[in-house]
Write an enzyme that holds these catalytic residues in place. Structure first.
Site, PDB file in Angstrom:
ATOM      1  N   HIS A 156     -40.311 -54.333   6.296  1.00 54.31           N
ATOM      2  CA  HIS A 156     -41.101 -53.095   6.234  1.00 54.31           C
ATOM      3  C   HIS A 156     -42.553 -53.382   5.851  1.00 54.31           C
ATOM      4  O   HIS A 156     -43.219 -52.540   5.246  1.00 54.31           O
ATOM      5  CB  HIS A 156     -40.501 -52.078   5.251  1.00 54.31           C
ATOM      6  CG  HIS A 156     -39.020 -51.917   5.383  1.00 54.31           C
ATOM      7  ND1 HIS A 156     -38.446 -51.003   6.235  1.00 54.31           N
ATOM      8  CD2 HIS A 156     -37.989 -52.585   4.807  1.00 54.31           C
ATOM      9  CE1 HIS A 156     -37.122 -51.101   6.154  1.00 54.31           C
ATOM     10  NE2 HIS A 156     -36.819 -52.059   5.302  1.00 54.31           N
ATOM     11  N   GLU A 290     -56.350 -59.842  19.296  1.00 57.11           N
ATOM     12  CA  GLU A 290     -56.119 -58.437  19.660  1.00 57.11           C
ATOM     13  C   GLU A 290     -55.888 -58.288  21.162  1.00 57.11           C
ATOM     14  O   GLU A 290     -55.047 -57.498  21.602  1.00 57.11           O
ATOM     15  CB  GLU A 290     -57.302 -57.580  19.223  1.00 57.11           C
ATOM     16  CG  GLU A 290     -57.415 -57.431  17.709  1.00 57.11           C
ATOM     17  CD  GLU A 290     -58.738 -56.795  17.314  1.00 57.11           C
ATOM     18  OE1 GLU A 290     -58.759 -55.590  17.089  1.00 57.11           O
ATOM     19  OE2 GLU A 290     -59.746 -57.516  17.241  1.00 57.11           O
TER      20      GLU A 290
END
Ligand code: ARG
Length: 462
Positions: A156, A290
């Site tokens: 998480h 990216e």
């Protein structure tokens, strides 16, 4: 240029329709494969006595010359041609005359394009496979230097348990090994030769499909002429392999982006693989990572285009299938570009071990180990879990960590705690003890690295 099929038509094709219909802008990259396929086909026709050997020789020499002329730029692609198949055949005929007109005996562009695309994608898959293997090699080389570099493992995106940088990198190497296996499977399924399926219904000539199949390096001819011309499973399957691979690349890219943010600073990219901002002088942006993350969307889109394009198409060939090429070519190009950029980017990055350890020392990633300490002294795990939970709360209140919490606080929570708890929860010791197969302990990761290297060597030799 007059169309090959001009005989039946009373008018030239509308110019806009000609452009719309033409695929030469993108299928010109299959010129090599088209020539190899045609030479094998002509040789088979001569061997079977369907065309004279003399014509076959002219065809072969003519095509070899066209191959050379295309390669050195002496022959330019005619953009007004319908496709690469028509272009090469017309060029051949203009060079050698009637012999060139015999080449298309017992063949259709439907089996021709299916053949060319298989040949082309087989080669692309091999190239992508070797790039992915190099990327895995790079990850493993870096990993082998960091089997003791402690960092937090996350779930998480919350600090969870201590692992090592090597362990983390090897997880990606495992994904890449599966990517390579998938490519191998795809190639072995695609390796059936459609040539001889002709338009859809085979041929009346006494052709030898086994001969052309083996000449062109296929395992066998495909079993049904309708399937031979209309099957694009190999395109969809390759696109799906590439989608999965680019999902892996995008996950890796995402972690690189996170890791070079100031919040993490686990790594620093080499200046050659980062960019600056046009306004903020302090910025060093991971644009390249990216882009790799972003390209996955594009490859998945290509995969979707192919599936939707094929869905519901009746047998056999339909022109819709011409749309397969741009999608799969784009997927191949994108993955090759991403992998070949990622390799040097990883190889040149700097690893900040100190920050990894610092991040590990916060966030209570040794809490499970602390509970395990009590379990080893006889407490049931659930009870130990609760005890450590209260200790974490105490630490949080007092701005401490489990490593700095005084022993009397430990004792207050549970009598079983002793001085040796500090040694038990020291991060490097926590990692050392996680020596289950596939775990982060240095010996376990060293074993994993050995197995990964062996798996990659096997794949390389295939
Ligand atoms: N350019 C076509 C393609 O890429 C070749 C096959 C054409 N066949 C036909 N019957 N129109 O699919």
């Amino acid at each position: 240029m007059d169309k090959m099929w001009a005989g039946r038509f009373g008018k030239q094709l509308d110019e806009r329709v000609n452009d719309f219909n033409s695929s030469i802008r993108f299928d010109c990259r299959m010129a090599e494969e088209d020539i190899s396929g045609s030479i094998a086909h002509a040789t088979m026709l001569a061997k079977q006595g369907i065309i004279p050997w003399q014509d076959c020789d002219k065809i072969t020499q003519g095509l070899e010359q066209i191959r050379k002329d295309l390669l050195c730029g002496a022959l330019a692609i005619d953009e007004s041609a319908e496709d690469i198949h028509m272009f090469i055949e017309a060029e051949l005929t203009s060079r050698i005359g009637d012999a060139g007109k015999r080449l298309h005996t017992s063949r259709s562009r439907n089996d021709q394009v299916a053949l060319d695309l298989r040949l082309y994608l087989r080669k692309e898959a091999a190239e992508i496979k070797s790039l992915i293997i190099s990327l895995a090699d790079t990850l493993i080389d870096i990993a082998s230097k960091h089997t003791r570099t402690v960092m937090p493992g996350y779930t998480h995106l919350q600090r969870a348990q201590p692992i090592t940088f090597a362990h983390h990198l090897c997880a990606y190497a495992e994904m890449l090994v599966r990517d390579v296996t998938r490519l191998d499977n795809t190639v072995s399924l695609m390796n059936e030769c459609p040539l001889g399926s002709c338009a859809l219904a085979g041929t009346t000539y006494d052709i030898d499909r086994d001969f052309t199949a083996s000449r062109l390096g296929f395992d066998r001819p495909c079993g049904n002429s309708l399937d031979g011309v209309s099957d694009r499973d190999f395109v969809m399957q390759l696109a799906s392999d590439l989608s999965i691979a680019s999902v892996h690349l995008s996950r890796m890219a995402e972690e690189i982006i996170l890791w070079c943010s100031w919040e993490f600073k686990f790594i620093e990219l080499d200046d050659a693989y980062a960019t600056g901002s046009s306004i903020m002088p302090q910025k060093k942006n991971p644009d390249i990572a990216e882009l790799i993350r972003g390209k996955a969307g594009r490859v998945i889109g290509d995969n979707m285009s192919l599936l939707v394009m094929m869905k519901g198409l009746p047998l056999a060939y339909d022109k819709d299938m011409q749309e397969d090429k741009e999608a799969i070519f784009d997927a191949c190009d994108s993955v090759k570009l991403c992998v070949s950029t990622l390799i040097p980017m990883l190889a040149t990055m700097t690893v900040n071990k100190g920050n990894m350890l610092k991040a590990g020392n916060k966030g209570f990633i040794n809490a499970t180990d602390c509970a395990d300490y009590l379990v080893k002294k006889g407490l049931p795990f659930r009870t130990a879990y609760k005890v450590v939970g209260t200790l974490v709360a105490v630490c949080s209140d007092q701005g401490l960590t489990l490593d700095t919490l005084p022993l009397q606080e430990y004792k207050k929570a549970c009598e079983l705690f002793d001085e040796d708890v500090y040694e038990a929860i020291e991060l490097i010791n926590c990692v050392m003890r996680r020596c289950s197969k596939g775990g982060p302990a240095p010996q376990a990761v060293e074993e994993e690295i050995k197995a990964l290297r062996a798996a990659l060597d096997l794949k390389r030799s295939k």
